[in-house]
Design an enzyme around this catalytic site. Sequence first.
Site, mmCIF file in Angstrom:
data_model
loop_
_atom_site.group_PDB
_atom_site.id
_atom_site.type_symbol
_atom_site.label_atom_id
_atom_site.label_comp_id
_atom_site.label_asym_id
_atom_site.label_seq_id
_atom_site.Cartn_x
_atom_site.Cartn_y
_atom_site.Cartn_z
ATOM 1 C CE LYS A 155 9.600 7.648 6.253
ATOM 2 N NZ LYS A 155 8.210 7.930 5.675
ATOM 3 N NE ARG A 197 1.755 1.467 6.127
ATOM 4 C CZ ARG A 197 1.661 2.232 7.209
ATOM 5 N NH1 ARG A 197 0.626 1.891 8.124
ATOM 6 N NH2 ARG A 197 2.248 3.388 7.220
ATOM 7 N NE ARG A 248 0.792 7.145 11.557
ATOM 8 C CZ ARG A 248 1.872 6.750 10.702
ATOM 9 N NH1 ARG A 248 2.867 7.419 10.690
ATOM 10 N NH2 ARG A 248 1.657 5.940 9.467
ATOM 11 N NE ARG A 291 -1.520 6.565 7.137
ATOM 12 C CZ ARG A 291 -0.325 6.356 6.893
ATOM 13 N NH1 ARG A 291 0.312 7.676 6.923
ATOM 14 N NH2 ARG A 291 0.224 5.712 5.993
ATOM 15 N NE ARG A 329 6.938 4.191 1.238
ATOM 16 C CZ ARG A 329 6.175 4.993 2.020
ATOM 17 N NH1 ARG A 329 6.250 6.255 1.682
ATOM 18 N NH2 ARG A 329 5.730 4.677 3.203
HETATM 19 P P1 AMP Z 1 2.970 6.723 4.102
HETATM 20 O O1 AMP Z 1 1.853 7.893 4.719
HETATM 21 O O2 AMP Z 1 4.149 7.457 3.848
HETATM 22 O O3 AMP Z 1 2.901 5.707 5.254
HETATM 23 O O4 AMP Z 1 2.401 5.995 2.852
HETATM 24 C C1 AMP Z 1 1.098 5.181 2.784
HETATM 25 C C2 AMP Z 1 1.050 4.402 1.652
HETATM 26 O O5 AMP Z 1 1.137 5.405 0.411
HETATM 27 C C3 AMP Z 1 2.243 3.432 1.576
HETATM 28 O O6 AMP Z 1 2.033 2.225 2.162
HETATM 29 C C4 AMP Z 1 2.083 3.312 -0.113
HETATM 30 O O7 AMP Z 1 1.071 2.325 -0.500
HETATM 31 C C5 AMP Z 1 1.875 4.663 -0.621
HETATM 32 N N1 AMP Z 1 3.008 5.276 -0.828
HETATM 33 C C6 AMP Z 1 3.276 6.547 -0.172
HETATM 34 N N2 AMP Z 1 4.667 6.677 -0.572
HETATM 35 C C7 AMP Z 1 4.761 5.949 -1.949
HETATM 36 C C8 AMP Z 1 5.839 5.777 -2.763
HETATM 37 N N3 AMP Z 1 6.985 6.689 -2.909
HETATM 38 N N4 AMP Z 1 5.970 5.088 -3.877
HETATM 39 C C9 AMP Z 1 4.606 4.133 -3.859
HETATM 40 N N5 AMP Z 1 3.941 4.005 -2.916
HETATM 41 C C10 AMP Z 1 3.862 4.990 -1.907
#
Ligand code: AMP
Length: 220
Positions: A15, A177, A133, A166, A90
């Site tokens: 996404k 996750r 990635r 990352r 989320r």
């Molecule tokens: P992402 O880059 O979207 O994969 O997010 C990486 C990490 O950031 C996630 O595993 C969560 O720990 C945190 N995170 C991202 N978006 C949210 C959200 N909406 N609510 C809470 N934690 C978030």
Amino acid sequence: MKKVFIFLGPPGCGKGTQTDVLSKDLKIPHIDTGSLLRENIKNQTEFGKIAKGFIDKGQLVPIDVVQSVINERISREDCRNGYILDGFPRSVEQADALKKMWENSPFKFNKEDKIAVYFDIPTDVLVERLVNRRSCPKCGKIYNLVSSAPKNEGVCDICNEALIQRKDDTKETAVLRFETYNKETKPLLDYYKNEGLLVQINANQGIDAVYSELKNAIND
Ligand code: AMP
């Protein structure tokens, strides 16, 4: 044409890549919660200090932190004509919080302006996507070492910067996750279906094919 987009899907569903393309196409901001949180960690803000432990464990960052970060971001002038939310909400709790933010937002959008897009993909392909990635710390471009590798190994095609992985894209954290996704985020599919906002697209295809399906779904 829709103006406010909520992109939903498990980690690694693509996404972020699709948001980048759509954001340029429609000239509306790409609001990536994970990146906003990582920026806070890099700048050692109070929010960043709280967020770090949760991100490292693959858990959701507490709602008050995420809510403040998102609310500030969607109130900026560049969101007047719409925006793409990538990674927020989320959880059902966050979706309820978003509804409240919309009520108090300086920019008003009606139901017809909004859409929630679910990027559907089998979980077995996801771990491999995540561990392969890489991204450019300067421009944010995302690569996959198997399916969309950079032209020169380890460096960004656009800025020549060394690519990074990352910290939470390891196999161990990826599994955590997914657990968080299944428990907290998946219920949002029913939530947005009930709101009449949900469309589903097949994310298990090449980038261009997914984008074409996305464009069809949001133009309907
Ligand atoms: P992402 O880059 O979207 O994969 O997010 C990486 C990490 O950031 C996630 O595993 C969560 O720990 C945190 N995170 C991202 N978006 C949210 C959200 N909406 N609510 C809470 N934690 C978030």
